[in-house]
Motif scaffolding. Structure first.
Motif, mmCIF file in Angstrom:
data_model
loop_
_atom_site.group_PDB
_atom_site.id
_atom_site.type_symbol
_atom_site.label_atom_id
_atom_site.label_comp_id
_atom_site.label_asym_id
_atom_site.label_seq_id
_atom_site.Cartn_x
_atom_site.Cartn_y
_atom_site.Cartn_z
ATOM 1 N N MET A 1 0.841 -1.178 0.000
ATOM 2 C CA MET A 1 0.000 0.000 0.000
ATOM 3 C C MET A 1 0.888 1.243 0.000
ATOM 4 N N ILE A 2 0.501 2.220 -0.785
ATOM 5 C CA ILE A 2 1.208 3.498 -0.829
ATOM 6 C C ILE A 2 0.306 4.547 -0.195
ATOM 7 N N VAL A 3 0.873 5.275 0.771
ATOM 8 C CA VAL A 3 0.112 6.283 1.510
ATOM 9 C C VAL A 3 0.726 7.655 1.284
ATOM 10 N N ALA A 4 -0.136 8.621 0.995
ATOM 11 C CA ALA A 4 0.273 10.021 0.907
ATOM 12 C C ALA A 4 -0.010 10.665 2.255
ATOM 13 N N GLY A 5 1.056 11.073 2.934
ATOM 14 C CA GLY A 5 0.927 11.754 4.214
ATOM 15 C C GLY A 5 0.984 13.255 4.002
ATOM 16 N N PHE A 6 0.169 13.983 4.745
ATOM 17 C CA PHE A 6 0.084 15.435 4.598
ATOM 18 C C PHE A 6 0.358 16.149 5.912
ATOM 19 N N GLY A 7 1.033 17.264 5.801
ATOM 20 C CA GLY A 7 1.156 18.242 6.866
ATOM 21 C C GLY A 7 0.711 19.548 6.252
ATOM 22 N N PHE A 8 -0.041 20.357 6.982
ATOM 23 C CA PHE A 8 -0.532 21.583 6.373
ATOM 24 C C PHE A 8 -0.997 22.594 7.407
ATOM 25 N N SER A 9 -0.933 23.837 6.986
ATOM 26 C CA SER A 9 -1.424 24.950 7.775
ATOM 27 C C SER A 9 -2.946 24.955 7.745
ATOM 28 N N THR A 10 -3.542 25.556 8.748
ATOM 29 C CA THR A 10 -5.003 25.706 8.734
ATOM 30 C C THR A 10 -5.437 26.622 7.592
ATOM 31 N N PRO A 32 -1.148 7.257 -4.688
ATOM 32 C CA PRO A 32 -1.439 6.659 -3.382
ATOM 33 C C PRO A 32 -2.698 5.790 -3.378
ATOM 34 N N ASP A 33 -2.724 4.899 -2.405
ATOM 35 C CA ASP A 33 -3.907 4.081 -2.136
ATOM 36 C C ASP A 33 -4.731 4.670 -0.998
ATOM 37 N N ALA A 34 -4.128 5.602 -0.254
ATOM 38 C CA ALA A 34 -4.798 6.231 0.885
ATOM 39 C C ALA A 34 -4.113 7.559 1.185
ATOM 40 N N LEU A 35 -4.840 8.425 1.894
ATOM 41 C CA LEU A 35 -4.311 9.699 2.369
ATOM 42 C C LEU A 35 -4.260 9.646 3.887
ATOM 43 N N ALA A 36 -3.292 10.341 4.482
ATOM 44 C CA ALA A 36 -3.168 10.322 5.943
ATOM 45 C C ALA A 36 -2.667 11.664 6.455
ATOM 46 N N THR A 37 -3.057 11.982 7.676
ATOM 47 C CA THR A 37 -2.558 13.156 8.381
ATOM 48 C C THR A 37 -2.891 12.997 9.858
ATOM 49 N N ALA A 38 -2.472 13.972 10.656
ATOM 50 C CA ALA A 38 -2.784 13.968 12.087
ATOM 51 C C ALA A 38 -4.295 13.891 12.272
ATOM 52 N N GLU A 39 -4.720 13.111 13.244
ATOM 53 C CA GLU A 39 -6.154 12.848 13.395
ATOM 54 C C GLU A 39 -6.990 14.106 13.593
ATOM 55 N N ASP A 40 -6.445 15.135 14.204
ATOM 56 C CA ASP A 40 -7.231 16.345 14.408
ATOM 57 C C ASP A 40 -7.381 17.181 13.129
ATOM 58 N N GLU A 47 -12.452 16.179 1.447
ATOM 59 C CA GLU A 47 -12.870 16.607 0.108
ATOM 60 C C GLU A 47 -11.938 16.029 -0.961
ATOM 61 N N LEU A 48 -10.635 16.129 -0.733
ATOM 62 C CA LEU A 48 -9.665 15.577 -1.676
ATOM 63 C C LEU A 48 -9.819 14.055 -1.763
ATOM 64 N N ALA A 49 -10.018 13.410 -0.638
ATOM 65 C CA ALA A 49 -10.194 11.959 -0.616
ATOM 66 C C ALA A 49 -11.434 11.532 -1.400
ATOM 67 N N PRO A 55 -9.449 6.425 0.845
ATOM 68 C CA PRO A 55 -9.743 6.590 2.267
ATOM 69 C C PRO A 55 -8.775 7.572 2.924
ATOM 70 N N VAL A 56 -9.231 8.169 4.014
ATOM 71 C CA VAL A 56 -8.382 9.014 4.847
ATOM 72 C C VAL A 56 -8.049 8.229 6.110
ATOM 73 N N VAL A 57 -6.759 8.167 6.432
ATOM 74 C CA VAL A 57 -6.307 7.483 7.641
ATOM 75 C C VAL A 57 -5.880 8.540 8.654
ATOM 76 N N PRO A 58 -6.640 8.697 9.748
ATOM 77 C CA PRO A 58 -6.223 9.633 10.785
ATOM 78 C C PRO A 58 -5.119 8.995 11.627
ATOM 79 N N VAL A 59 -4.069 9.751 11.907
ATOM 80 C CA VAL A 59 -2.913 9.228 12.647
ATOM 81 C C VAL A 59 -2.867 9.897 14.019
ATOM 82 N N THR A 60 -2.764 9.093 15.051
ATOM 83 C CA THR A 60 -2.732 9.636 16.409
ATOM 84 C C THR A 60 -1.438 10.407 16.670
#
Length: 122
Positions: A1-10, A32-40, A47-49, A55-60
């Motif tokens: 599985m390939i995951v695209a992880g994101f970090g971003f400003s509000t 990617p097969d999935a998108l991920a970022t911090a759960e909050d 929307e992008l997903a 799917p979006v994977v929230p990461v703790t």
């Protein structure tokens, strides 16, 4: 599985997120097969997903801090206790033994970053 992880400003909008993803996909030649970022912040990826049918994977917060990142952002270290939210999210969501395909790459507006990771079983 390939995951695209994101970090971003509000302040990052959908165009910024799409651009960061494009930078990472263009650099690696994979999608990617999935998108991920911090759960909050996971809701901001929905929307992008939906557009990409991924799917979006929230990461703790704990999982973010357990990942070894290639790059080090002073802001990410201060706010999230990880060198890169994008890299840590991608690695955590891709699972044990995952490896980065690309370090975090910035959108042109510098409001978002994206990194791609491949799971060990991919």
């Amino acid at each position: 599985m390939i995951v695209a992880g994101f970090g971003f400003s509000t302040r990052a909008g959908q165009d910024s997120l799409r651009d960061a993803l494009k930078q990472a996909c263009d650099a690696t030649g994979v999608s990617p097969d999935a998108l991920a970022t911090a759960e909050d912040k996971a809701a901001a990826l929905q929307e992008l997903a939906t557009i990409l049918a991924l799917p979006v994977v929230p990461v703790t917060a704990e999982a973010l801090t357990q990942q070894k990142t290639i790059t080090q952002s002073a802001r990410a270290i201060q706010e999230r206790a990880t060198g890169s939210v994008a890299e840590a999210s991608a690695l955590a969501a891709a699972g044990p033994g995952a490896r980065l395909l690309t370090p975090r790459l910035h959108a042109q507006d510098r409001l978002s970053t994206c990194a791609l990771a491949q799971g060990a079983t991919s």
